[in-house]
Motif scaffolding. Structure first.
Motif, PDB file in Angstrom:
ATOM      1  N   TYR A   1       0.837  -1.209   0.000  1.00 22.28           N
ATOM      2  CA  TYR A   1       0.000   0.000   0.000  1.00 22.28           C
ATOM      3  C   TYR A   1       0.872   1.259   0.000  1.00 22.28           C
ATOM      4  CZ  TYR A   1      -3.961  -2.956   1.556  1.00 22.28           C
ATOM      5  OH  TYR A   1      -4.939  -3.902   1.662  1.00 22.28           O
ATOM      6  N   GLN A   2       1.952   1.194   0.772  1.00 19.11           N
ATOM      7  CA  GLN A   2       2.848   2.344   0.853  1.00 19.11           C
ATOM      8  C   GLN A   2       3.488   2.625  -0.509  1.00 19.11           C
ATOM      9  OE1 GLN A   2       2.918   4.316   3.279  1.00 19.11           O
ATOM     10  NE2 GLN A   2       4.872   5.386   3.436  1.00 19.11           N
ATOM     11  N   ALA A   3       3.867   1.556  -1.201  1.00 17.91           N
ATOM     12  CA  ALA A   3       4.455   1.720  -2.538  1.00 17.91           C
ATOM     13  C   ALA A   3       3.463   2.392  -3.479  1.00 17.91           C
ATOM     14  CB  ALA A   3       4.880   0.359  -3.096  1.00 17.91           C
ATOM     15  N   GLY A   4       2.202   2.001  -3.373  1.00 14.50           N
ATOM     16  CA  GLY A   4       1.176   2.582  -4.231  1.00 14.50           C
ATOM     17  C   GLY A   4       0.936   4.052  -3.945  1.00 14.50           C
ATOM     18  N   LEU A   5       0.835   4.401  -2.665  1.00 16.84           N
ATOM     19  CA  LEU A   5       0.565   5.800  -2.321  1.00 16.84           C
ATOM     20  C   LEU A   5       1.774   6.697  -2.571  1.00 16.84           C
ATOM     21  CD1 LEU A   5      -1.741   5.837   0.840  1.00 16.84           C
ATOM     22  CD2 LEU A   5      -2.315   5.939  -1.592  1.00 16.84           C
ATOM     23  N   LEU A   6       2.970   6.157  -2.417  1.00 16.44           N
ATOM     24  CA  LEU A   6       4.162   6.956  -2.719  1.00 16.44           C
ATOM     25  C   LEU A   6       4.252   7.242  -4.218  1.00 16.44           C
ATOM     26  CD1 LEU A   6       6.859   5.460  -0.314  1.00 16.44           C
ATOM     27  CD2 LEU A   6       5.644   7.643  -0.115  1.00 16.44           C
ATOM     28  N   LYS A   7       3.837   6.287  -5.039  1.00 15.16           N
ATOM     29  CA  LYS A   7       3.796   6.531  -6.479  1.00 15.16           C
ATOM     30  C   LYS A   7       2.744   7.599  -6.800  1.00 15.16           C
ATOM     31  CE  LYS A   7       5.630   5.186  -9.568  1.00 15.16           C
ATOM     32  NZ  LYS A   7       6.702   5.806 -10.416  1.00 15.16           N
ATOM     33  N   PHE A   8       1.603   7.522  -6.145  1.00 17.22           N
ATOM     34  CA  PHE A   8       0.559   8.545  -6.330  1.00 17.22           C
ATOM     35  C   PHE A   8       1.108   9.926  -5.977  1.00 17.22           C
ATOM     36  CE2 PHE A   8      -2.928  11.158  -4.682  1.00 17.22           C
ATOM     37  CZ  PHE A   8      -3.848  11.079  -5.711  1.00 17.22           C
ATOM     38  N   LYS A   9       1.778  10.013  -4.854  1.00 23.48           N
ATOM     39  CA  LYS A   9       2.373  11.281  -4.408  1.00 23.48           C
ATOM     40  C   LYS A   9       3.386  11.802  -5.432  1.00 23.48           C
ATOM     41  CE  LYS A   9       5.631  12.885  -0.817  1.00 23.48           C
ATOM     42  NZ  LYS A   9       4.997  14.151  -0.373  1.00 23.48           N
ATOM     43  N   GLU A  10       4.256  10.916  -5.884  1.00 23.31           N
ATOM     44  CA  GLU A  10       5.306  11.304  -6.834  1.00 23.31           C
ATOM     45  C   GLU A  10       4.712  11.906  -8.108  1.00 23.31           C
ATOM     46  OE1 GLU A  10       8.082   8.904  -9.979  1.00 23.31           O
ATOM     47  OE2 GLU A  10       7.891   8.021  -7.971  1.00 23.31           O
ATOM     48  N   VAL A  11       3.713  11.226  -8.673  1.00 28.66           N
ATOM     49  CA  VAL A  11       3.136  11.672  -9.937  1.00 28.66           C
ATOM     50  C   VAL A  11       2.353  12.971  -9.772  1.00 28.66           C
ATOM     51  CG1 VAL A  11       1.557  11.067 -11.821  1.00 28.66           C
ATOM     52  CG2 VAL A  11       3.058   9.314 -10.836  1.00 28.66           C
ATOM     53  N   VAL A  12       1.553  13.053  -8.717  1.00 31.19           N
ATOM     54  CA  VAL A  12       0.755  14.266  -8.485  1.00 31.19           C
ATOM     55  C   VAL A  12       1.654  15.490  -8.316  1.00 31.19           C
ATOM     56  CG1 VAL A  12      -0.699  15.450  -6.786  1.00 31.19           C
ATOM     57  CG2 VAL A  12      -1.303  13.159  -7.554  1.00 31.19           C
ATOM     58  N   GLU A  13       2.674  15.359  -7.477  1.00 32.22           N
ATOM     59  CA  GLU A  13       3.526  16.514  -7.197  1.00 32.22           C
ATOM     60  C   GLU A  13       4.349  16.915  -8.418  1.00 32.22           C
ATOM     61  OE1 GLU A  13       3.899  15.870  -2.366  1.00 32.22           O
ATOM     62  OE2 GLU A  13       5.666  15.512  -3.627  1.00 32.22           O
ATOM     63  N   GLU A  14       4.801  15.914  -9.175  1.00 34.75           N
ATOM     64  CA  GLU A  14       5.602  16.216 -10.365  1.00 34.75           C
ATOM     65  C   GLU A  14       4.750  16.876 -11.451  1.00 34.75           C
ATOM     66  OE1 GLU A  14       7.829  13.751 -13.929  1.00 34.75           O
ATOM     67  OE2 GLU A  14       7.770  12.858 -11.922  1.00 34.75           O
ATOM     68  N   LYS A  15       3.565  16.318 -11.717  1.00 37.30           N
ATOM     69  CA  LYS A  15       2.744  16.832 -12.812  1.00 37.30           C
ATOM     70  C   LYS A  15       2.066  18.150 -12.470  1.00 37.30           C
ATOM     71  CE  LYS A  15       2.229  12.879 -15.666  1.00 37.30           C
ATOM     72  NZ  LYS A  15       1.454  12.379 -16.804  1.00 37.30           N
ATOM     73  N   SER A  16       1.910  18.443 -11.180  1.00 38.51           N
ATOM     74  CA  SER A  16       1.312  19.727 -10.786  1.00 38.51           C
ATOM     75  C   SER A  16       2.381  20.790 -10.541  1.00 38.51           C
ATOM     76  CB  SER A  16       0.458  19.553  -9.521  1.00 38.51           C
ATOM     77  OG  SER A  16       1.280  19.296  -8.390  1.00 38.51           O
ATOM     78  N   ASN A  17       3.630  20.420 -10.809  1.00 32.09           N
ATOM     79  CA  ASN A  17       4.759  21.330 -10.545  1.00 32.09           C
ATOM     80  C   ASN A  17       4.778  21.804  -9.095  1.00 32.09           C
ATOM     81  OD1 ASN A  17       5.808  21.350 -13.242  1.00 32.09           O
ATOM     82  ND2 ASN A  17       4.122  22.702 -13.834  1.00 32.09           N
ATOM     83  N   GLY A  18       4.425  20.896  -8.205  1.00 34.59           N
ATOM     84  CA  GLY A  18       4.467  21.199  -6.784  1.00 34.59           C
ATOM     85  C   GLY A  18       3.281  21.987  -6.270  1.00 34.59           C
ATOM     86  N   LYS A  19       2.300  22.270  -7.131  1.00 37.66           N
ATOM     87  CA  LYS A  19       1.127  23.033  -6.676  1.00 37.66           C
ATOM     88  C   LYS A  19       0.220  22.187  -5.787  1.00 37.66           C
ATOM     89  CE  LYS A  19       1.082  26.006 -10.785  1.00 37.66           C
ATOM     90  NZ  LYS A  19       0.364  26.333 -12.046  1.00 37.66           N
ATOM     91  N   ILE A  20       0.301  20.858  -5.970  1.00 36.25           N
ATOM     92  CA  ILE A  20      -0.436  19.938  -5.105  1.00 36.25           C
ATOM     93  C   ILE A  20       0.578  19.096  -4.344  1.00 36.25           C
ATOM     94  CG2 ILE A  20      -2.188  18.146  -4.945  1.00 36.25           C
ATOM     95  CD1 ILE A  20      -3.167  18.917  -7.709  1.00 36.25           C
ATOM     96  N   GLU A  21       0.460  19.075  -3.035  1.00 38.26           N
ATOM     97  CA  GLU A  21       1.320  18.236  -2.199  1.00 38.26           C
ATOM     98  C   GLU A  21       0.494  17.103  -1.614  1.00 38.26           C
ATOM     99  OE1 GLU A  21       3.097  20.718   0.762  1.00 38.26           O
ATOM    100  OE2 GLU A  21       4.632  21.478  -0.614  1.00 38.26           O
ATOM    101  N   VAL A  22       1.095  15.920  -1.552  1.00 40.32           N
ATOM    102  CA  VAL A  22       0.406  14.749  -1.008  1.00 40.32           C
ATOM    103  C   VAL A  22       1.121  14.285   0.252  1.00 40.32           C
ATOM    104  CG1 VAL A  22      -0.372  12.385  -1.439  1.00 40.32           C
ATOM    105  CG2 VAL A  22      -0.325  14.049  -3.319  1.00 40.32           C
ATOM    106  N   GLU A  23       0.375  14.175   1.331  1.00 44.23           N
ATOM    107  CA  GLU A  23       0.908  13.702   2.613  1.00 44.23           C
ATOM    108  C   GLU A  23       0.426  12.272   2.820  1.00 44.23           C
ATOM    109  OE1 GLU A  23      -0.271  15.090   6.944  1.00 44.23           O
ATOM    110  OE2 GLU A  23       0.950  16.636   5.967  1.00 44.23           O
ATOM    111  N   VAL A  24       1.357  11.321   2.849  1.00 44.78           N
ATOM    112  CA  VAL A  24       1.014   9.903   2.948  1.00 44.78           C
ATOM    113  C   VAL A  24       1.067   9.444   4.402  1.00 44.78           C
ATOM    114  CG1 VAL A  24       1.691   7.559   2.295  1.00 44.78           C
ATOM    115  CG2 VAL A  24       1.814   9.409   0.611  1.00 44.78           C
ATOM    116  N   HIS A  25       0.003   8.790   4.848  1.00 38.19           N
ATOM    117  CA  HIS A  25      -0.077   8.274   6.222  1.00 38.19           C
ATOM    118  C   HIS A  25      -0.180   6.750   6.204  1.00 38.19           C
ATOM    119  CE1 HIS A  25      -0.679  12.100   8.457  1.00 38.19           C
ATOM    120  NE2 HIS A  25      -1.087  12.515   7.272  1.00 38.19           N
ATOM    121  N   ALA A  26       0.780   6.089   6.827  1.00 44.78           N
ATOM    122  CA  ALA A  26       0.793   4.628   6.922  1.00 44.78           C
ATOM    123  C   ALA A  26       0.339   4.215   8.315  1.00 44.78           C
ATOM    124  CB  ALA A  26       2.188   4.091   6.628  1.00 44.78           C
ATOM    125  N   GLY A  27      -0.955   4.098   8.485  1.00 45.60           N
ATOM    126  CA  GLY A  27      -1.514   3.700   9.778  1.00 45.60           C
ATOM    127  C   GLY A  27      -1.491   4.782  10.831  1.00 45.60           C
TER     128      GLY A  27
END
Length: 341
Positions: A51-77
């Motif tokens: 699950y962590q691998a999946g959400l970290l990939k989500f974070k990576e793509v969102v932040e890169e494609k939004s040029n940092g305008k969207i930040e993703v904070e991942v919570h593992a439990g």
């Protein structure tokens, strides 16, 4: 008023309108620095979890494609180790994206989704893929969106591996389950299946299960290798014997707050959808790799693994499933899944 003053006032007015338009994200609230923060969460505490691998990939793509305008904070439990807590946070707006099991969604009134929890619904991983990545998956996504009044938007289907039985004894036949306490769901189609085998479902929370197995509170449990081996359940006396029942090719739902998604401009919606698609690929790859890796680790740690004739289990599951789909009015979906075998 002179023409010069009028022109000056109009320039200021237009500038203010332009500034406000530039700050608008269709009612999506930005942080003080102008960035939008998304909270993405799952209930597993291990940083190595798929699950962590999946959400970290989500974070990576969102932040890169939004040029940092969207930040993703991942919570593992860290904001909930129980899926019910995560869904509640999603509904309240305290989380924007969560990973949950289909069975949990029945608590929200969307009973059809529980079909994906049914034991022996899928005969193989490829069968599962044909269902969730095809027409069946699209239909289920539409049901979730409609019946939740757009509270939930399904972004994708993750795998949580193939679930097996593990306990204090190896299973040689279905009869060996009689009187065995088993940590699993205590209601719904999953509970009906295990009760019919003779097992006694128990509702110990995931976070307390290691101690429960260690202290004889429960005789056994069921899950996929990456999940129970990472939690060292196989090192307890009540988790040492693993029987590969393969009763569930597991589905996990990636849900986004539907109202918030709709309030994003189309550009941001496309970024989120693309990131979700890439997260599906990353999570499934991690799960499949870890299914092999953690089985080997379990053996190296002294766990004993045996195979079993699954046909008697399948024979128990089939009539339970047939009755269940009538109850939740999902007969057509079940038939479409069976047609994909």
């Amino acid at each position: 008023m002179t023409n010069r003053n009028y022109t000056f006032i109009m320039i200021i007015f237009i500038s203010i309108i332009a500034l406000l338009a530039g700050c608008n994200t269709d009612d999506v609230e930005a942080e003080a620095d102008g960035k939008i923060k998304l909270i993405a969460a799952h209930n597993q505490t291990s940083p190595d979890n798929p699950y962590q691998a999946g959400l970290l990939k989500f974070k990576e793509v969102v932040e890169e494609k939004s040029n940092g305008k969207i930040e993703v904070e991942v919570h593992a439990g860290t904001i909930g180790t129980e899926e019910s807590q995560l869904v509640e946070k999603l509904q309240l707006g305290a989380a924007d994206l969560v990973v949950v099991s289909p069975g949990l969604m029945t608590q929200t009134g969307i009973r059809e989704v529980d079909l994906f929890s049914a034991p022996y619904l899928f005969t193989s991983y490829d069968h599962w893929l044909r269902a969730v990545d095809g027409e069946v998956g699209e239909e289920m996504a539409a049901i979730i969106n409609e019946k939740s009044n757009n509270s939930f938007k399904l972004l994708g289907y993750w795998s949580a591996g193939v679930r097996h039985f593990y306990g204090k004894i190896p299973l040689e036949s279905v009869d060996d389950l009689k009187g065995v306490s088993l940590r699993t769901q205590t209601s719904g189609v999953i509970s009906d299946f295990w009760q019919t085998t003779g097992a006694i479902p128990s509702s110990i929370s995931w976070g307390e299960l290691y101690q429960g197995l260690q202290q004889d509170v429960v005789d056994s449990s069921e899950n996929a290798y990456p999940f129970f081996v990472q939690q060292a359940h196989h090192t307890t006396s009540n988790g040492k014997y693993i029987t590969e029942t393969a009763h569930d090719y597991t589905t996990r739902l990636v849900l986004f707050n539907g109202e918030k998604f709709d309030n994003f401009p189309e550009e941001y919606q496309d970024i989120i959808l693309d990131a979700a698609e890439q997260s599906v690929v990353a999570e499934r790859e991690a799960t499949n790799a870890q299914d092999i890796e953690y089985k080997e680790k379990a053996i190296a740690d002294g766990a004993i693994i045996n195979e079993i004739d699954r046909e008697p289990f399948i024979e128990i599951a089939r009539p339970i499933l047939d009755d269940f789909v009538k109850e939740i009015e999902a007969e057509e979906l079940l038939q479409k899944i069976r047609d994909l075998e």
